[in-house]
Design an enzyme around this catalytic site. Structure first.
Site, short mmCIF file in Angstrom:
data_model
loop_
_atom_site.label_atom_id
_atom_site.label_comp_id
_atom_site.label_asym_id
_atom_site.label_seq_id
_atom_site.Cartn_x
_atom_site.Cartn_y
_atom_site.Cartn_z
CE LYS A 22 36.09 64.60 -1.43
NZ LYS A 22 37.49 64.91 -2.08
CG ASN A 23 36.53 68.71 -1.44
OD1 ASN A 23 37.13 67.77 -1.12
ND2 ASN A 23 35.85 68.87 -2.58
CB CYS A 117 39.93 63.14 -9.48
SG CYS A 117 39.10 62.57 -7.79
NE ARG A 122 42.74 68.34 -9.56
CZ ARG A 122 42.27 67.69 -8.93
NH1 ARG A 122 42.18 66.49 -9.14
NH2 ARG A 122 41.70 68.25 -7.93
CB ILE A 124 50.81 72.96 -7.51
CG1 ILE A 124 52.12 72.70 -7.84
CG2 ILE A 124 49.90 71.89 -7.34
CD1 ILE A 124 52.78 72.21 -6.59
CG ASP A 305 33.82 68.84 -7.07
OD1 ASP A 305 34.31 69.15 -5.92
OD2 ASP A 305 34.66 68.57 -8.14
NE ARG A 396 39.97 60.14 -3.71
CZ ARG A 396 40.86 60.93 -4.28
NH1 ARG A 396 41.07 60.42 -5.48
NH2 ARG A 396 41.40 61.87 -3.92
#
Ligand code: EPZ
Length: 418
Positions: A22-23, A117, A122, A124, A305, A396
């Site tokens: 996914k990532n 999540c 988070r 930036i 993760d 997800r």
């Protein structure tokens, strides 16, 4: 809302295919914004973050169609210079790749601050540091980020203050067409960064990695390509934690062992028997696993993760253990859910100490993607039937988790909210 119903106490035996990462698939999908032509992407996982990213690109004028279950055709030739789909963008972290790609193609990007999540801040600022070193102007205003350039961006050397997957990828994306050589120091080394670099180089980019330094030599344009995404290392390792809790003998097909070797070496010390063949990994657990003490860190060390799923595994281990998360220090929302199942836990700052526990079924709430996987893990080992709410978090990042666990002998099904 949908729920998962899990009947614990069944061993897992059999073989499952591991899907695309996914990532990796997410940054590669956004990177097609830099290719004004048709790209065909293979091994794309069918999870909601992918669907939402495709919808964002469609709303901006891209042509996106699955030509088979896991093969996606994208053509961004007619893409608008205006970003659309703000509601979807604010739900996902991966939409932050619109910043680097739109800046590279159109010299501007205006979008909501990316979501993701909810296990803590988070930020930036490392992404912004990179864009500003290339000559862009970044203004955060009322939940939005406005990135502009009043002159052509210039290549530069950028040293990241923190190892960041997203910032590393975003700076690579933003610097693809710049004259000269852009250098990123202290870059992230996760396989999904190199998956994105390999895709871009297949399209004609000139990017070279030397350990944690990345060199990007600007090119005039990129051309179409057909590219296969790496297998999902976190999906592979998540099913290994399920095995460690349930016992049994499973084979994961379509795995890059080099991506999961560090964690598998820890599993081996915990009584897992692990054999690897080409792109397959066979794992057997015939007795209670031993405990372990781990600290999360950037690749190639223990991935954050896998932290919540590993905590569930430690509940069933003979000696328990500790987990310290140095990447996301507040990623512990799952702990109170495990305590509902009888987990014997102590929280100390960004660490958790887990004692061997007698786990029973309960009604649980998934709080984010990997926390949801941790609850599935624990429920598979619990005596009795557990209910897990907020399945939307789990889908997800885990394609067909019900089908895969069922095919291995686990008892799990999705039920609709009555
Ligand atoms: C990616 O998030 C993944 N998401 C995350 O996976 C994963 O946990 C994370 O990398 C670390 O491996 C996607 O790829 C979509 P980071 P990202 O920037 O890029 C701090 C999942 O479950 N930081 O490497 O957002 C940050 O707070 C998800 O699939 C800054 O301080 O992670 C964190 O502490 C969850 N400033 C650390 O760096 C910044 O500008 C690593 O974050 C950027 C990051």
């Amino acid at each position: 809302m949908q729920k998962l119903l899990v009947q614990g106490g069944y061993r897992l035996n059999g073989e499952i295919n591991i899907g695309g990462m996914k990532n990796s698939a997410l940054p590669v999908i956004y990177a097609t914004i830099l290719v004004k032509d048709e790209c065909i992407l293979e091994n794309i996982p069918r999870v909601s973050d992918i669907d939402n990213s495709i919808e964002i690109l469609r709303q901006m004028g891209a042509y996106c169609e699955f030509i088979d279950t896991h093969t996606l055709l994208i053509n961004t030739k007619n893409l608008s210079s205006e970003i659309n789909g703000f509601e979807l963008i604010s739900k996902m972290r991966a939409s932050s790749y619109l910043m680097g790609t739109m800046l590279a193609r159109f010299g501007k990007a205006y979008l909501p601050m990316p979501g993701g999540c909810n296990f803590g801040k988070r930020p930036i600022e490392q992404h912004i540091k990179g864009f500003e070193h290339l000559g862009a102007k970044c203004i955060e205003d009322n939940g939005f980020i406005n990135i502009t350039t009043n002159k052509k961006l210039k290549s530069n050397k950028i040293t990241l203050d923190k190892i960041s997957v997203g910032a590393t990828i975003n700076i690579v994306l933003a610097s693809i067409f710049l004259d000269g050589l852009t250098i990123i120091e202290n870059s992230a080394m996760e396989p999904h960064v190199d998956d994105t670099i390999r895709f871009l180089n297949m399209c004609g980019a000139k990017i070279l990695r030397c350990k944690s330094r990345i060199y990007i030599e600007g090119v005039k344009a990129l051309h179409s390509s057909r590219y296969r995404i790496f297998p999902d290392m976190i999906e592979s390792l998540t099913y290994m934690t399920f095995l460690g809790i349930c016992g049994g003998d499973i084979t994961l097909v379509g795995v890059k062992y080099e991506h999961i070797k560090y964690v598998c070496d820890i599993f081996k010390k915990m009584n897992f028997n692990i054999d690897t063949y080409e792109d397959e990994v066979r794992a057997r657990v015939n007795e209670q696993v031993e405990g372990a003490n781990i600290i999360t860190a950037p690749y190639p060390l223990f991935p954050t993760d896998l932290h919540p799923q590993f905590a569930s595994l430690l509940c069933f281990s003979s000696t328990g253990g500790t987990i310290r998360d140095d990447v996301f220090p507040t990623r512990f929302a799952y702990a109170k859910e495990l305590e509902k199942m009888g987990a014997n836990i102590e929280r100390i700052e960004n660490s958790i100490k887990i004692y061997p526990s007698k786990i029973h079924s309960a009604t649980l709430d998934a709080t984010d993607l990997r926390a949801g996987a941790a609850l599935v893990a624990c429920a598979l080992g619990a005596q009795g039937e557990s209910i897990i709410n907020n399945v939307n978090y789990i889908v997800r990042g885990y394609e067909d988790i019900v089908g895969k666990v069922t095919s291995l002998g686990g008892k799990i099904k999705i039920i609709k909210e009555t």
